[in-house]
Design an enzyme around this catalytic site. Structure first.
Site, mmCIF file in Angstrom:
data_model
loop_
_atom_site.group_PDB
_atom_site.id
_atom_site.type_symbol
_atom_site.label_atom_id
_atom_site.label_comp_id
_atom_site.label_asym_id
_atom_site.label_seq_id
_atom_site.Cartn_x
_atom_site.Cartn_y
_atom_site.Cartn_z
ATOM 1 N N ARG A 262 58.624 49.622 49.620
ATOM 2 C CA ARG A 262 57.500 49.598 50.561
ATOM 3 C C ARG A 262 57.822 50.463 51.778
ATOM 4 O O ARG A 262 56.996 51.222 52.259
ATOM 5 C CB ARG A 262 57.203 48.155 51.026
ATOM 6 C CG ARG A 262 56.683 47.209 49.956
ATOM 7 C CD ARG A 262 55.323 47.598 49.439
ATOM 8 N NE ARG A 262 54.346 47.788 50.499
ATOM 9 C CZ ARG A 262 53.637 46.806 51.067
ATOM 10 N NH1 ARG A 262 53.750 45.580 50.624
ATOM 11 N NH2 ARG A 262 52.752 47.072 52.020
ATOM 12 N N ASP B 173 50.584 38.935 40.153
ATOM 13 C CA ASP B 173 50.408 38.579 41.570
ATOM 14 C C ASP B 173 49.942 37.123 41.587
ATOM 15 O O ASP B 173 49.579 36.556 40.545
ATOM 16 C CB ASP B 173 49.370 39.541 42.201
ATOM 17 C CG ASP B 173 49.138 39.296 43.693
ATOM 18 O OD1 ASP B 173 49.990 38.639 44.340
ATOM 19 O OD2 ASP B 173 48.101 39.759 44.225
ATOM 20 N N ARG C 280 45.230 45.014 58.574
ATOM 21 C CA ARG C 280 45.137 44.034 57.468
ATOM 22 C C ARG C 280 44.017 43.077 57.819
ATOM 23 O O ARG C 280 44.056 42.389 58.836
ATOM 24 C CB ARG C 280 46.456 43.273 57.298
ATOM 25 C CG ARG C 280 46.339 42.100 56.337
ATOM 26 C CD ARG C 280 47.662 41.502 55.917
ATOM 27 N NE ARG C 280 48.355 42.364 54.988
ATOM 28 C CZ ARG C 280 49.359 41.960 54.196
ATOM 29 N NH1 ARG C 280 49.759 40.701 54.205
ATOM 30 N NH2 ARG C 280 49.946 42.806 53.383
ATOM 31 N N HIS D 172 44.831 46.995 48.106
ATOM 32 C CA HIS D 172 46.138 46.990 48.783
ATOM 33 C C HIS D 172 46.851 48.301 48.404
ATOM 34 O O HIS D 172 47.849 48.313 47.688
ATOM 35 C CB HIS D 172 46.937 45.762 48.329
ATOM 36 C CG HIS D 172 48.127 45.454 49.179
ATOM 37 N ND1 HIS D 172 48.446 46.157 50.317
ATOM 38 C CD2 HIS D 172 49.094 44.504 49.054
ATOM 39 C CE1 HIS D 172 49.540 45.648 50.852
ATOM 40 N NE2 HIS D 172 49.958 44.654 50.112
ATOM 41 N N CYS E 44 54.140 42.070 43.620
ATOM 42 C CA CYS E 44 54.045 42.549 45.007
ATOM 43 C C CYS E 44 54.699 41.597 45.993
ATOM 44 O O CYS E 44 55.110 42.021 47.062
ATOM 45 C CB CYS E 44 52.579 42.771 45.369
ATOM 46 S SG CYS E 44 51.580 41.287 45.193
ATOM 47 N N GLN F 253 50.771 48.992 48.863
ATOM 48 C CA GLN F 253 51.598 48.310 47.861
ATOM 49 C C GLN F 253 51.776 49.203 46.640
ATOM 50 O O GLN F 253 52.875 49.338 46.086
ATOM 51 C CB GLN F 253 50.908 46.989 47.464
ATOM 52 C CG GLN F 253 51.611 46.223 46.369
ATOM 53 C CD GLN F 253 52.969 45.708 46.811
ATOM 54 O OE1 GLN F 253 53.081 45.124 47.861
ATOM 55 N NE2 GLN F 253 54.004 45.932 46.012
HETATM 56 N N1 CP Z 1 53.290 42.486 49.279
HETATM 57 C C1 CP Z 1 52.865 42.305 50.543
HETATM 58 O O1 CP Z 1 51.966 42.956 51.043
HETATM 59 O O2 CP Z 1 53.543 41.324 51.204
HETATM 60 P P1 CP Z 1 53.211 40.779 52.649
HETATM 61 O O3 CP Z 1 51.954 39.951 52.546
HETATM 62 O O4 CP Z 1 54.403 39.935 53.018
HETATM 63 O O5 CP Z 1 53.005 41.926 53.581
HETATM 64 N N1 NVA Z 2 46.680 39.234 46.342
HETATM 65 C C1 NVA Z 2 47.565 38.807 47.406
HETATM 66 C C2 NVA Z 2 48.501 39.877 47.760
HETATM 67 C C3 NVA Z 2 49.484 39.529 48.852
HETATM 68 C C4 NVA Z 2 50.382 40.671 49.216
HETATM 69 C C5 NVA Z 2 46.746 38.373 48.599
HETATM 70 O O1 NVA Z 2 45.782 39.067 48.945
HETATM 71 O O2 NVA Z 2 47.054 37.335 49.191
#
Ligand code: CP
Ligand code: NVA
Length: 307
Positions: free
Chosen positions: A293, A225, A103, A130, A265, A133
């Protein structure tokens, strides 16, 4: 089995619709216990530059349940934060791990990992996409409609961000129509939309609009989101009035298909992009989506590790 063994999963566009169908079917079967997979002796690394609850814990839980081991790393625990190049780190981790989920901010950093490590690299979220997700999201839609995803309409409301990008690609791959309603200047990236249209071919459409009501009318899935993603915290306050018309609330949900489901998400900012009432209401599938997930990533790990 598909030919997913040993591959990277950096973008939804890395897989075909057949491969997506295979992953969703496998995820559903692993969820019910109809099939099992065994990843014992394999080690998954989780290398995260940003916060995470769902992705980190669902990956760890998935790997443990498959019989494998997990090394949960934060880049601050490594020499990355002291400037060791990614191309060096990638080659070293390759000797210790069997698969790595990353990540980070920049999608090109993932490509560096993928270019220098032979093990499969998984995108656990970047500013660009992502994809993990969206595996869970499509599994949840499939469960709700007990049917082929093809022909359903998903409306995404809010910021044209990483999640929106992967949804556009994932829905296009599965022949779903996508409508994206954002304020002017917050539309998804044009390159993603073009790739999505190529993936959809003549099976489905991708529509961009600034009109939330028109986008929601008759849709089977509403998705939203946060209005400011990780790394954009300083913009959050100023975006609230700009994004307010795109809030998923009961009034907007009433315009959708009667059987419509609502996804997010998470984490959510209740009262901003979605109301409490909708999150906790009968059309919300948000908690099921969160659980999925883990099931979807079990399928992904098993497929990439070839188990
Ligand atoms: N939806 C998602 O990726 O959540 P986190 O940021 O908690 O991993
Ligand atoms: N768009 C959000 C998604 C979090 C899971 C972010 O990148 O923070």
């Amino acid at each position: 089995m598909t030919g997913l063994k040993g591959r990277d999963f950096l973008s939804i566009a890395d897989i075909t619709s057949q491969e997506m169908t295979h992953l969703l079917t496998l995820a559903a079967q692993l969820k019910t216990g109809e099939v099992t997979a065994n990843c014992s002796g394999k080690i998954l690394g989780l290398l995260f530059r940003k916060s995470s609850t769902r992705t980190r814990v669902s990956f760890a839980s998935a790997m443990w349940r498959l019989g494998g081991q997990v090394l949960d790393l934060n880049t601050s625990l490594t020499q990355i934060n002291r400037g060791e190049p990614i191309k060096d780190t990638a080659r070293i981790l390759d000797g210790y791990l069997d698969i790595l989920a990353v990540r980070t901010y920049d999608q090109t950093e993932l490509h560096t990992f993928a270019n220098y490590a032979k093990m499969p690299i998984i995108n656990a979220l970047t500013d660009w996409e992502h994809p993990c997700q969206v595996l869970a999201d499509l599994l949840t839609v499939q469960e709700a409609f007990q049917a082929n995803l093809s022909g359903l309409t998903l409306t995404y409301l809010g910021d044209g961000n990483n999640v929106a990008h992967s949804l556009i690609l994932g829905c296009a791959l599965m022949g779903m129509n996508v409508r994206v309603a954002t304020p002017k200047d917050y539309a998804p990236n044009a390159e993603i939309v073009e790739t999505g249209r190529k993936l959809a071919g003549d099976r489905s459409t991708i529509t961009l609009t600034e009109d939330p009501q028109a986008a929601v009318e008759g849709a089977q899935v509403l998705y939203t989101d946060v209005w400011a993603s990780m790394g954009q915290e300083d913009l959050a306050e100023s975006r609230i009035p700009i994004f307010q018309p795109y809030q998923v609330n009961q009034e907007l949900l009433a315009i959708a298909d009667k059987a419509a489901i609502v996804l997010h998400c998470l984490p959510a900012h209740r009262g901003e992009e979605i109301t409490d009432e909708v999150m906790e209401g009968p059309q919300s599938r948000i908690w099921q989506e969160g659980e999925n997930r883990m099931h979807a990533q079990k399928a992904l790990l098993a497929a990439l590790l070839g188990e």
